[in-house]
Design an enzyme around this catalytic site. Structure first.
Site, PDB file in Angstrom:
ATOM      1  CG  ASP A  65      -1.786   1.192   1.505  1.00  0.00           C
ATOM      2  OD1 ASP A  65      -2.393   1.595   0.869  1.00  0.00           O
ATOM      3  OD2 ASP A  65      -1.367   1.907   2.638  1.00  0.00           O
ATOM      4  CG  ASP A  67      -1.209   7.832   0.393  1.00  0.00           C
ATOM      5  OD1 ASP A  67      -0.233   8.236   0.194  1.00  0.00           O
ATOM      6  OD2 ASP A  67      -2.224   7.708  -0.285  1.00  0.00           O
TER       7      ASP A  67
END
Length: 234
Positions: A65, A67
């Site tokens: 991922d 953020d």
């Protein structure tokens, strides 16, 4: 619409994708229209020539991922100057690179669908993050808001399946590292391993339900590499 920019209706199954070319190291934005059958069924992407042996658990690629996992979470950030790596992120990617394990990023970017960001904004931020991290193999993101019902937005498996396809690996041999439950559920839906790296935004129930957790992204990668040598899951 300029070259390299694609726009989609909210209900369309699509992601905007950037892949590193092995020869030139360039990032090329593309639009990918997903096959819903493939997105729903990880078996639909199985390689008939090189099927996975029973009990095989090695990690062929690691997907992150963006953020809150690799970079500080700045909501709807379109400014490359605000990109800050989280501790251990660059080292984690470097460890995988040294081990010859392909890497990628799978990221929900609903700010595009909400009208808060453009595709160009997200690509600029991704470019900056990629440069700070030393380069990953592919960046794939979903531009849709949650209500669009697309097949690509995590926790659905579309981003994981497409990143695996772009990297030329079986999604079931990938590990997905993220900071919220949606990352782990997307991994599970694609048949991949999920590793949760909790932060202040992670709910306690998400931590309790996660199949595997690590204190930070570097620890997660070290465990994946160690488990791969033993033939275990992290």
């Amino acid at each position: 619409m300029n070259a390299g920019t694609a726009r989609h209706s909210p209900g369309e199954h699509a992601v905007i994708e950037r892949t590193v070319h092995a020869t030139a190291g360039e990032h090329t934005p593309r639009a990918w229209s997903a096959d819903p059958a493939v997105l729903e069924d990880p078996a639909a992407v199985e390689d008939p020539v090189h099927p996975r042996p029973p009990g095989h658990t090695s990690v062929a690629a690691v997907l992150f991922d963006r953020d809150g996992t690799l970079v500080e979470d700045v909501p709807y950030n379109g400014d490359p100057g605000r990109v800050r790596l989280l501790p251990g992120a660059r080292e984690a990617v470097a460890l995988l690179r040294a081990a010859g394990i392909p890497t990628g990023v799978v990221s929900n970017q609903s700010g595009i669908g909400r009208g808060l960001l453009t595709d160009a904004d997200v690509r600029r931020v991704n470019d900056r993050a990629d440069a700070l991290l030393g380069g990953l193999g592919t960046w794939v993101y979903c531009p849709h808001p949650p209500e669009a019902g697309c097949a690509c937005r995590k926790p659905r498996p579309g981003l994981v399946l497409e990143a695996a396809r772009r990297l030329g690996v079986d999604p079931r041999e990938c590990a997905v590292i993220g900071d919220i439950e949606g990352d782990v559920l997307a991994a599970r839906a694609a048949g991949a391993q999920g590793v949760l790296v909790p932060n202040a935004a992670t709910r306690p129930e998400e931590v309790a339900a996660a199949p595997s957790t690590a204190t930070d992204v570097l620890t997660a990668v070290r465990r994946i590499l160690t488990a791969g040598k033993r033939g275990d899951r992290p």
